[in-house]
Design an enzyme around this catalytic site. Structure first.
Site, PDB file in Angstrom:
ATOM      1  N   HIS A   1      28.157  40.709  35.656  1.00  0.00           N
ATOM      2  CA  HIS A   1      28.594  40.208  36.357  1.00  0.00           C
ATOM      3  C   HIS A   1      29.720  40.110  37.821  1.00  0.00           C
ATOM      4  O   HIS A   1      28.965  40.838  38.708  1.00  0.00           O
ATOM      5  CB  HIS A   1      30.317  39.580  35.830  1.00  0.00           C
ATOM      6  CG  HIS A   1      31.125  41.017  36.168  1.00  0.00           C
ATOM      7  ND1 HIS A   1      30.893  42.353  35.933  1.00  0.00           N
ATOM      8  CD2 HIS A   1      32.348  41.046  37.706  1.00  0.00           C
ATOM      9  CE1 HIS A   1      32.033  43.305  36.199  1.00  0.00           C
ATOM     10  NE2 HIS A   1      31.957  42.618  37.663  1.00  0.00           N
TER      11      HIS A   1
ATOM     12  N   HIS B   1      34.780  37.848  32.160  1.00  0.00           N
ATOM     13  CA  HIS B   1      34.394  37.066  33.387  1.00  0.00           C
ATOM     14  C   HIS B   1      32.354  37.322  33.125  1.00  0.00           C
ATOM     15  O   HIS B   1      32.078  38.387  33.052  1.00  0.00           O
ATOM     16  CB  HIS B   1      35.255  37.404  34.688  1.00  0.00           C
ATOM     17  CG  HIS B   1      35.188  38.791  35.012  1.00  0.00           C
ATOM     18  ND1 HIS B   1      35.003  40.353  34.420  1.00  0.00           N
ATOM     19  CD2 HIS B   1      35.051  39.433  35.918  1.00  0.00           C
ATOM     20  CE1 HIS B   1      34.527  41.643  34.453  1.00  0.00           C
ATOM     21  NE2 HIS B   1      34.612  40.970  35.741  1.00  0.00           N
TER      22      HIS B   1
ATOM     23  N   HIS C   1      31.350  42.391  45.444  1.00  0.00           N
ATOM     24  CA  HIS C   1      30.360  43.536  44.582  1.00  0.00           C
ATOM     25  C   HIS C   1      30.084  42.267  43.805  1.00  0.00           C
ATOM     26  O   HIS C   1      30.135  41.500  43.363  1.00  0.00           O
ATOM     27  CB  HIS C   1      31.351  44.120  43.862  1.00  0.00           C
ATOM     28  CG  HIS C   1      32.497  43.895  42.629  1.00  0.00           C
ATOM     29  ND1 HIS C   1      33.425  43.255  43.517  1.00  0.00           N
ATOM     30  CD2 HIS C   1      31.987  43.205  41.559  1.00  0.00           C
ATOM     31  CE1 HIS C   1      34.132  43.355  41.570  1.00  0.00           C
ATOM     32  NE2 HIS C   1      33.339  43.639  40.690  1.00  0.00           N
TER      33      HIS C   1
ATOM     34  N   HIS D   1      40.670  48.538  34.822  1.00  0.00           N
ATOM     35  CA  HIS D   1      41.445  47.152  35.428  1.00  0.00           C
ATOM     36  C   HIS D   1      42.459  46.724  34.241  1.00  0.00           C
ATOM     37  O   HIS D   1      42.182  47.132  33.529  1.00  0.00           O
ATOM     38  CB  HIS D   1      40.738  45.851  35.514  1.00  0.00           C
ATOM     39  CG  HIS D   1      39.340  46.327  36.644  1.00  0.00           C
ATOM     40  ND1 HIS D   1      39.027  46.361  37.504  1.00  0.00           N
ATOM     41  CD2 HIS D   1      38.142  45.920  36.202  1.00  0.00           C
ATOM     42  CE1 HIS D   1      38.189  46.615  38.203  1.00  0.00           C
ATOM     43  NE2 HIS D   1      36.898  46.194  37.448  1.00  0.00           N
TER      44      HIS D   1
ATOM     45  N   TYR E   1      33.881  51.617  41.729  1.00  0.00           N
ATOM     46  CA  TYR E   1      32.897  50.354  42.303  1.00  0.00           C
ATOM     47  C   TYR E   1      32.752  51.586  43.722  1.00  0.00           C
ATOM     48  O   TYR E   1      33.239  52.392  43.341  1.00  0.00           O
ATOM     49  CB  TYR E   1      33.928  49.767  43.360  1.00  0.00           C
ATOM     50  CG  TYR E   1      34.712  48.945  42.248  1.00  0.00           C
ATOM     51  CD1 TYR E   1      33.995  47.913  42.511  1.00  0.00           C
ATOM     52  CD2 TYR E   1      36.206  49.016  41.541  1.00  0.00           C
ATOM     53  CE1 TYR E   1      34.576  46.471  41.439  1.00  0.00           C
ATOM     54  CE2 TYR E   1      36.241  47.679  41.018  1.00  0.00           C
ATOM     55  CZ  TYR E   1      35.469  46.783  41.310  1.00  0.00           C
ATOM     56  OH  TYR E   1      36.376  46.102  40.385  1.00  0.00           O
TER      57      TYR E   1
ATOM     58  N   GLU F   1      29.469  47.569  41.287  1.00  0.00           N
ATOM     59  CA  GLU F   1      30.071  47.697  40.331  1.00  0.00           C
ATOM     60  C   GLU F   1      29.407  48.511  39.013  1.00  0.00           C
ATOM     61  O   GLU F   1      28.474  47.968  38.924  1.00  0.00           O
ATOM     62  CB  GLU F   1      30.756  47.242  39.705  1.00  0.00           C
ATOM     63  CG  GLU F   1      32.157  47.176  38.614  1.00  0.00           C
ATOM     64  CD  GLU F   1      33.306  46.464  38.540  1.00  0.00           C
ATOM     65  OE1 GLU F   1      32.668  44.821  38.711  1.00  0.00           O
ATOM     66  OE2 GLU F   1      34.287  46.776  37.897  1.00  0.00           O
TER      67      GLU F   1
HETATM   68 FE   FE2 Z   1      33.280  43.031  38.840  1.00  0.00          FE
END
Ligand code: FE2
Length: 304
Positions: free
Chosen positions: A149, A197, A211, A243, A252, A262
């Site tokens: 992503h 996502h 990112h 997260h 990251y 990431e």
């Molecule tokens: Fe991300």
């Protein structure tokens, strides 16, 4: 018609030689082809010719991102939808870049150049399609399985999100909001596949890239990735951590050209009827970095 997945990103790399070496040997992508100013790479478990293009450039940042559609006819249908919506499109001829068929190109309200395509040369994942082993020999570095992503920035987040939700049938998995009535969008996380996502869009500098992320299958691989970063003096921005948003585990870090990468693992499965989860601005620390419960300044201010 169907967008299937995030198919590729093209990334500006002013620190050219070091960036090539880093993506091949530290991240562990496989070089598939090379031109004078472009290197074409894939993660090992991807079957298509490439998913990451490094572009020799004066500046870092996103040159374009592209979603792969299932059928060539999808391009016509999406193009018509975009044009009817008032978005100007252009056709990118087959062969503009190596191994790629025709694409439909347009710019979203946050400034990023987006392409839709269906044709690209297939090279396989290094394993047979009959009785395969779980992974091929010769993997190096973090060797993620795939591009997962990206998070892009710009001014008109809601306008960009509407393109994806209204025209491409993406869904919002999570949103971070501000304002007295929680009606001001800071960031939205969107999916078309069944991960948490495929793209996220955040308020920030126009045409910004926060990112792009690679998928690792297991949490322990994140620890190994952190070891590889330390061994190679890669600048870590945050993590390893988790997260709140997406529940994924993460690190990251920066490539030699200043683009943030990431490695991401986990998170929940989504479906078109998954409800949207909302995080309010006062919980932003926990939403982004669940363990630390606060953001570092670099994470919120550095874009490429
Ligand atoms: Fe991300």
């Amino acid at each position: 018609m169907a967008i299937m997945r995030l198919g590729r990103v093209e990334i500006g790399c002013p620190n050219w030689e070091k960036s090539i070496e880093y993506y091949k040997n530290v991240i562990g992508l496989i070089e598939v082809a090379r031109e004078e100013d472009r290197v074409y790479l894939k993660a090992w478990d991807e079957h298509d010719h490439h998913s990451v293009i490094l572009k020799k450039n004066d500046s870092a940042g996103l040159v374009h991102l592209a979603f792969k559609c299932e059928f060539a006819s999808d391009l016509d249908l999406y193009e018509e939808k975009l044009n009817n919506y008032g978005v100007t499109t252009e056709r990118v001829p087959a062969g503009t870049r190596l191994a790629e068929g025709e694409a439909v190109r347009f710019v979203i309200p946050t400034g990023q150049t987006v392409e839709l395509y269906s044709e690209i040369e297939v090279v396989g994942n290094g394993l047979p399609l009959v009785n395969p082993d779980p992974w091929p020999d010769g993997l190096v570095g973090m060797h993620p399985t795939r591009l997962d992503h990206l998070l892009v920035a710009g001014d008109d987040v809601d306008g960009a999100v509407k393109i994806f939700t209204d025209l491409f049938d993406f869904h919002v998995s999570e949103q971070l909001v501000a304002g007295e009535n929680n009606d001001v969008t800071i960031c939205k996380w969107l999916f078309k596949t069944n991960t948490a996502h495929d793209i996220a869009i955040i308020k920030g500098p126009q045409n910004g890239l926060h990112h792009f992320a690679f998928w690792l299958d297991e949490w322990v691989e994140l620890r190994n990735a952190a070891d590889i970063m330390a061994k190679n003096d890669v600048m870590i921005d945050a993590g390893p951590t988790r997260h709140g948003i997406t529940r994924g585990t993460t690190i990251y870090f920066f490539d030699p050209s200043g683009n943030r990468n990431e490695v991401f693992c986990g998170g929940y499965i989504t479906y078109p009827d998954s409800p949207t989860i909302t995080w309010t601005e006062d919980t932003i620390g926990k939403a982004i970095f669940y363990f630390e419960r606060e953001l570092n300044e670099r994470f919120t201010t550095v874009f490429s």
